[in-house]
Motif scaffolding. Structure first.
Motif, short mmCIF file in Angstrom:
data_model
loop_
_atom_site.label_atom_id
_atom_site.label_comp_id
_atom_site.label_asym_id
_atom_site.label_seq_id
_atom_site.Cartn_x
_atom_site.Cartn_y
_atom_site.Cartn_z
N SER A 1 6.42 6.03 1.54
CA SER A 1 5.17 6.00 0.68
C SER A 1 4.76 4.67 0.06
N ILE A 2 3.62 4.28 0.30
CA ILE A 2 3.10 2.95 -0.18
C ILE A 2 2.04 3.07 -1.19
N ALA A 3 1.94 2.70 -2.36
CA ALA A 3 0.80 2.85 -3.29
C ALA A 3 0.71 1.80 -4.25
N GLU B 1 -3.90 -5.38 -0.61
CA GLU B 1 -2.43 -5.71 -0.46
C GLU B 1 -1.71 -4.62 0.12
N VAL B 2 -2.23 -3.35 -0.20
CA VAL B 2 -1.46 -2.19 0.37
C VAL B 2 -1.52 -2.56 1.84
N ASN B 3 -2.60 -2.92 2.53
CA ASN B 3 -2.64 -2.78 3.67
C ASN B 3 -1.62 -3.82 4.50
N LEU B 4 -1.51 -5.01 3.60
CA LEU B 4 -0.51 -5.88 3.91
C LEU B 4 0.76 -5.40 4.01
N PHE B 5 1.10 -4.77 2.87
CA PHE B 5 2.35 -4.14 2.99
C PHE B 5 2.66 -2.97 4.09
N VAL B 6 1.71 -2.20 4.29
CA VAL B 6 1.66 -1.22 5.35
C VAL B 6 2.08 -1.99 6.74
N LYS B 7 1.46 -3.15 6.96
CA LYS B 7 1.57 -4.04 8.11
C LYS B 7 3.03 -4.28 8.51
N GLU C 1 -9.23 -1.05 9.11
CA GLU C 1 -8.13 -1.79 9.38
C GLU C 1 -6.78 -0.94 9.60
N LEU C 2 -6.53 -0.05 8.74
CA LEU C 2 -5.53 1.00 8.76
C LEU C 2 -5.52 1.75 10.17
#
Length: 527
Positions: free
Chosen positions: A155-157, A259-265, A316-317
């Motif tokens: 989980s990323i939030a 920032e969430v998308n960067l960490f998901v990547k 992007e996601l």
């Protein structure tokens, strides 16, 4: 026709029939489920800002997804924590134990944050957190059980409540941005901090970049678009993030989703999501509320830009996930936490609208004076939090006072105060005594952490707490939000009938061919 030929033809027909039946009934199990929760996403804004969107974000969800246009929560006053807990468990606060972001600790009489846990230290944060207060299993927990721990659950939030409550008890990791340092943090509850997560904070730390981040309109179209009737058009905005609250302000802006998308990547580059036959689960939370939690009338252009950016961030996601896992092998679920009206408690009496201020602080003092007159000296009322009053249950028990009788007296007293629409006692909610709308109130109540008395303030009145300096304008306007389910064999369809989002967990569980969370008794939305 010879007997052998007849038998051969019959066998072929049977095999074709079986194959056809399997093709109709069997649906491929997703390699990866991506649950996207967008904090405070609203249907009216989603539709209003459609001219600002491209073709591969919201438009793709509308065209390729199964769209439930009238989704709602099955309980009153959902906030981010109770919403995420409901989505992950398929139950209401009455069962899952998370009534909101905070509630009163009966032992210390201090407000308790929903994921606080002194037994587990934080990684790159001073916050000590766990999912211990979540009383039931989550979708991720059941996936772990069904795959004997092999399925990846993460989980990323932006915020720790959403990260932890979506992750559940058995996840591989829950990550959020710390309010004070801007670092991507986690909890020892989920084990050691992985090297890839630590490396991200060293190489791409938000703290090293936030000084150079400027939030401006995404493009000229956003800058010139004007949906809101109040205030007319104004100059495009420009926001920098500095000072003691810079990370909190950043997390309440459209920029946090990048920032969430960067960490998901980063997570995809270092974890084997969707690479084998064992299904994995990724929970992602975005923000779509007002800038710094302010009113849309103050920051209308920022809100427009938030939705325009969110459209690109979703695109992007989708691209990132499908590029890694494969198109058609991912099940996307996108919905909202519901909408928390941040409208200021302004004076509306100038418009001759019935209004006033109801002080929960004064109400608890008056109630205690009344109880003293009835039962003798004592501190019968402990405190008040939001619109709930907590009684001193130990004192009441030590004096052998009939609690049911006292609660009835409290209700009769409080209902007479100006600005009170109705009063619900714990006994009334537990018994479920019939009243229009009481089911949603009961679902929002939990015997272990909710107050003993819930005061429902009349619409248009301001609920005031002098101790916490909080003021909230009571409003019961309907605010809808959508639910999208897309990918992995889901046929596009638009459903206008109202549905409750506690059915999301059993629906995904059905798609994964696993058990629904252990307190969820609802049927899937479709088979």
């Amino acid at each position: 026709m010879t007997t052998n030929r007849y038998r051969l033809l019959s066998s072929l027909i049977v095999l074709m029939a079986i194959a056809g039946a399997e093709a109709q009934t069997s649906q491929e199990v997703p390699r990866l489920v991506v649950n996207v929760v967008i904090d405070q996403l609203r249907s009216d804004y989603l539709q209003a800002f459609a001219p600002l969107y491209g073709d591969k974000g919201f438009a793709r969800l509308m065209q390729q997804g199964r769209v439930y246009s009238q989704a709602e929560y099955p309980f009153n006053s959902p906030d981010r924590a109770s919403s995420v807990a409901c989505l992950s468990t398929g139950t209401s606060p009455y069962e899952n134990g998370v009534v909101g972001e905070r509630w009163l600790d009966r032992q210390s009489l201090v407000p308790l944050y929903c994921v606080d846990d002194p037994d587990f230290t934080g990684h790159l944060t001073s916050d000590k957190s766990s999912a211990r207060n979540l009383a039931v299993s989550t979708l991720g927990d059941e996936l772990k059980i069904s795959t004997e721990g092999k399925g990846i659950v993460m989980s990323i939030a932006p915020n720790r409540d959403a990260a932890i409550l979506a992750a559940g008890h058995a996840a591989d990791g829950a990550y959020w941005i710390d309010d004070n340092t801007g670092k991507w943090a986690s909890s020892s509850y989920y084990g050691e901090l992985p090297e890839w997560a630590s490396a991200f904070d060293k190489s791409k730390s938000l703290s090293s970049r936030i000084g150079g981040i400027v939030w401006k309109p995404l493009n000229d179209l956003v800058g010139n678009f004007n949906y809101f009737v109040a205030g007319g058009s104004r100059k495009p905005f420009s926001h920098k993030f500095s000072g003691e609250r810079k990370y909190r302000e950043f997390k309440a802006s459209a920029c946090v989703n990048d920032e969430v998308n960067l960490f998901v990547k980063q997570a995809f580059q270092n974890n084997a999501f969707g690479v084998d036959a064992v299904t994995d689960l990724l929970c992602v939370t975005y923000y779509a509320g007002g800038y710094d939690h302010q009113m849309s009338s103050q920051y209308g252009m920022e809100l427009q830009d938030t939705y325009a950016r969110l459209d690109r961030q979703l695109e992007e996601l989708f691209d990132l996930v499908e590029h890694r896992v494969g198109e058609g092998k991912v099940l996307f679920v996108v919905t909202s936490t519901g909408y928390c009206d941040s409208e200021d408690a302004n004076d509306i009496s100038q418009y001759r609208i019935p209004t006033g201020t109801f002080s929960i602080t004064k109400a608890q003092l008056l109630l205690n004076m009344y109880l003293i007159a009835v039962y003798g000296p004592g501190q019968y009322v402990e405190t008040a939090l939001d619109n709930e009053i907590y009684l001193n249950l130990k004192l009441i028990e030590s004096r052998s006072i009939n609690l049911a009788e006292m609660l009835a007296r409290c209700g009769d007293f409080l209902i007479q105060l100006s600005g009170v629409r109705d009063v619900y006692t714990s006994q009334r909610l537990s018994l479920g005594a019939w009243t229009p709308g009481i089911s949603k109130l009961r679902n929002a109540y939990n015997p272990k952490c909710s107050g003993d008395i819930l005061v429902q303030v009349s619409p248009g009145w301001v609920l005031s707490n002098e101790d916490t300096h909080e003021q909230t304008l009571s409003r019961e306007s309907y605010m809808g939000f959508p639910l999208f389910i897309m990918g992995c064999g889901v046929s596009p369809e638009k459903i206008t009938e109202p549905i409750t989002v506690d059915r999301v967990a059993p629906t995904v569980a059905n798609a994964l061919r696993i058990r629904a969370p252990n307190a969820c008794s609802l049927a899937p939305l479709y088979y």
